[in-house]
Design a protein around this motif. Structure first.
Motif, PDB file in Angstrom:
ATOM      1  N   SER A 137      -6.840  -1.563  10.187  1.00 18.81           N
ATOM      2  CA  SER A 137      -6.303  -2.777   9.595  1.00 18.81           C
ATOM      3  C   SER A 137      -5.036  -2.457   8.824  1.00 18.81           C
ATOM      4  CB  SER A 137      -7.340  -3.402   8.667  1.00 18.81           C
ATOM      5  OG  SER A 137      -6.807  -4.509   8.002  1.00 18.81           O
ATOM      6  N   SER A 138      -3.906  -3.075   9.220  1.00 18.50           N
ATOM      7  CA  SER A 138      -2.658  -2.913   8.494  1.00 18.50           C
ATOM      8  C   SER A 138      -2.607  -3.984   7.413  1.00 18.50           C
ATOM      9  CB  SER A 138      -1.469  -3.046   9.440  1.00 18.50           C
ATOM     10  OG  SER A 138      -1.478  -2.023  10.396  1.00 18.50           O
ATOM     11  N   SER A 139      -3.260  -3.704   6.321  1.00 15.55           N
ATOM     12  CA  SER A 139      -3.378  -4.677   5.247  1.00 15.55           C
ATOM     13  C   SER A 139      -3.518  -3.930   3.937  1.00 15.55           C
ATOM     14  CB  SER A 139      -4.587  -5.585   5.497  1.00 15.55           C
ATOM     15  OG  SER A 139      -4.906  -6.342   4.347  1.00 15.55           O
ATOM     16  N   TYR A 140      -3.310  -4.655   2.837  1.00 19.47           N
ATOM     17  CA  TYR A 140      -3.535  -4.057   1.529  1.00 19.47           C
ATOM     18  C   TYR A 140      -5.026  -3.944   1.200  1.00 19.47           C
ATOM     19  CZ  TYR A 140       1.443  -4.805   0.534  1.00 19.47           C
ATOM     20  OH  TYR A 140       2.813  -4.775   0.566  1.00 19.47           O
ATOM     21  N   LYS A 141      -5.860  -4.662   1.907  1.00 18.19           N
ATOM     22  CA  LYS A 141      -7.288  -4.651   1.616  1.00 18.19           C
ATOM     23  C   LYS A 141      -7.864  -3.249   1.849  1.00 18.19           C
ATOM     24  CE  LYS A 141     -11.673  -6.915   2.768  1.00 18.19           C
ATOM     25  NZ  LYS A 141     -12.338  -7.983   3.559  1.00 18.19           N
ATOM     26  N   GLY A 142      -8.608  -2.760   0.849  1.00 24.07           N
ATOM     27  CA  GLY A 142      -9.214  -1.448   0.953  1.00 24.07           C
ATOM     28  C   GLY A 142      -8.279  -0.299   0.634  1.00 24.07           C
ATOM     29  N   VAL A 166      -2.300   2.645   3.249  1.00 26.37           N
ATOM     30  CA  VAL A 166      -1.980   1.579   4.192  1.00 26.37           C
ATOM     31  C   VAL A 166      -1.640   2.186   5.551  1.00 26.37           C
ATOM     32  CG1 VAL A 166      -0.366  -0.297   4.709  1.00 26.37           C
ATOM     33  CG2 VAL A 166      -1.166   0.033   2.371  1.00 26.37           C
ATOM     34  N   ARG A 167      -2.249   1.656   6.601  1.00 29.53           N
ATOM     35  CA  ARG A 167      -1.887   2.077   7.960  1.00 29.53           C
ATOM     36  C   ARG A 167      -0.529   1.471   8.315  1.00 29.53           C
ATOM     37  NH1 ARG A 167      -4.938   4.940   6.399  1.00 29.53           N
ATOM     38  NH2 ARG A 167      -6.999   5.526   7.192  1.00 29.53           N
ATOM     39  N   ARG A 168       0.179   2.118   9.163  1.00 30.88           N
ATOM     40  CA  ARG A 168       1.546   1.676   9.484  1.00 30.88           C
ATOM     41  C   ARG A 168       1.520   0.245  10.020  1.00 30.88           C
ATOM     42  NH1 ARG A 168       4.228   7.177  12.063  1.00 30.88           N
ATOM     43  NH2 ARG A 168       2.927   8.637  10.889  1.00 30.88           N
ATOM     44  N   PRO A 169       2.175  -0.664   9.311  1.00 32.93           N
ATOM     45  CA  PRO A 169       2.133  -2.072   9.735  1.00 32.93           C
ATOM     46  C   PRO A 169       2.944  -2.299  11.005  1.00 32.93           C
ATOM     47  CG  PRO A 169       3.603  -1.815   7.871  1.00 32.93           C
ATOM     48  CD  PRO A 169       2.946  -0.481   8.079  1.00 32.93           C
TER      49      PRO A 169
END
Length: 312
Positions: A137-142, A166-169
């Motif tokens: 998930s490319s998100s700020y969550k977690g 963060v994973r690469r968006p």
């Protein structure tokens, strides 16, 4: 003997010799208007007119930056009672590592979409999780609040492959506002300001070299005073509307601060080009308790546009 007197005309008196500066001009001066005098008189008249006009009128004031709130997002921050080092964990789900996490509270952020629309659009996308790719998930969550600078600001949204990063968006627009002067018009003058990290960005270097790299790391000023060192280097694009007490609580957490002797050794190692100095500095100012964004999303309202409140 008589004498005869003959009348003679008196001899003319000699004409006085005049010096050169007393000699009359052979041709008396008449007020002749030459091209040069005309030019000088025209220039003087124009200058006088301009100076008179400048005295009577003042330039219009520069309008202030448009800080109208066009969008709202929320972030829930949670606290894990134990501290873990992301590089020593093997799970991508940070919530599973903090089974007994406690909710610190919710922060509602107002975004200045009229001032910096690209920055706001990318940040909003990361909050509502519309840029997810494959299984990650490319998100700020977690993701972690990975650094806290006491009395100044907190950092979150660092990109990387470790848990809590963060994973690469994918799919975000290239942010050209990072090179526009207008985007840097707001200063970090008070607590609760949301800013895109540029000078403070600490993403991995190999990620920054990716042609598709998009900077999504952000900071929130924590107060109590302004942060002038951040001004004109980072983009302020929003502010805290609700939950400033949550930000203050995060700022009060203890952080790792090395002893002065260790700092001196680190400075010396950096001077000699030792790469380990930079790696060691990456752990400075990390909170000693794990703080992460447990949830985030968009706040739906009927009329999202409003002027931001005056924060203390």
């Amino acid at each position: 003997m008589g004498c005869s007197i003959t009348a003679t005309s008196p001899s003319p008196l000699p004409r006085p010799i005049l010096s050169s500066h007393h000699r009359p001009d052979p041709k008396p001066h008449h007020n002749v208007l030459t091209r040069r005098s005309l030019l000088l008189s025209t220039t003087a008249t124009t200058s006088l007119s301009l100076s008179t006009a400048s005295i009577g009128t003042t330039p219009p004031p520069t309008p202030p930056p448009d800080t109208t709130v066009t969008d709202r997002v929320f972030m829930d921050f949670s606290l894990c009672p134990n501290y873990f080092r992301p590089e020593r964990t093997f799970s991508d789900d940070i919530s599973s590592l903090c089974s007994e996490s406690a909710l610190l509270g919710r922060v509602v952020l107002g975004l200045y979409g009229r001032l910096v629309p690209l920055t706001v659009a990318n940040f909003k996308s990361m909050c509502v999780n519309i840029t997810s790719s494959s299984s990650s998930s490319s998100s700020y969550k977690g993701t972690l609040v990975h650094k806290v600078f006491p009395g100044q600001f907190l950092l979150a949204g660092r990109q990387g492959d470790k848990p809590g990063e963060v994973r690469r968006p994918m799919g975000l627009a290239r942010n050209t506002e990072t090179v526009e002067a207008k985007a840097f018009s707001l200063t970090h003058s008070k607590p609760g300001l949301l800013s895109l990290c540029l000078s403070e960005n600490d993403d991995d270097d190999d990620i920054k070299l990716d042609p598709e790299y998009r900077n999504v790391e952000f900071l929130i000023t924590t107060g109590p005073g302004p942060c002038p060192d951040l001004d004109y280097k980072n983009i302020v694009f929003g502010s805290v509307l609700e939950g400033l007490d949550v930000v203050t609580a995060i700022a009060a957490l203890p952080t790792y601060r090395p002893a002065e002797r260790i700092r001196q050794f680190n400075d010396l190692a950096e001077f000699f080009g030792d790469e380990r100095a930079q790696n060691a500095r990456a752990s400075w100012n990390r909170p000693l308790k794990t703080v992460y964004i447990s949830d985030c999303g968009e706040v739906k309202v009927t009329k999202p546009s409003l002027s931001p409140p005056s924060l203390p």
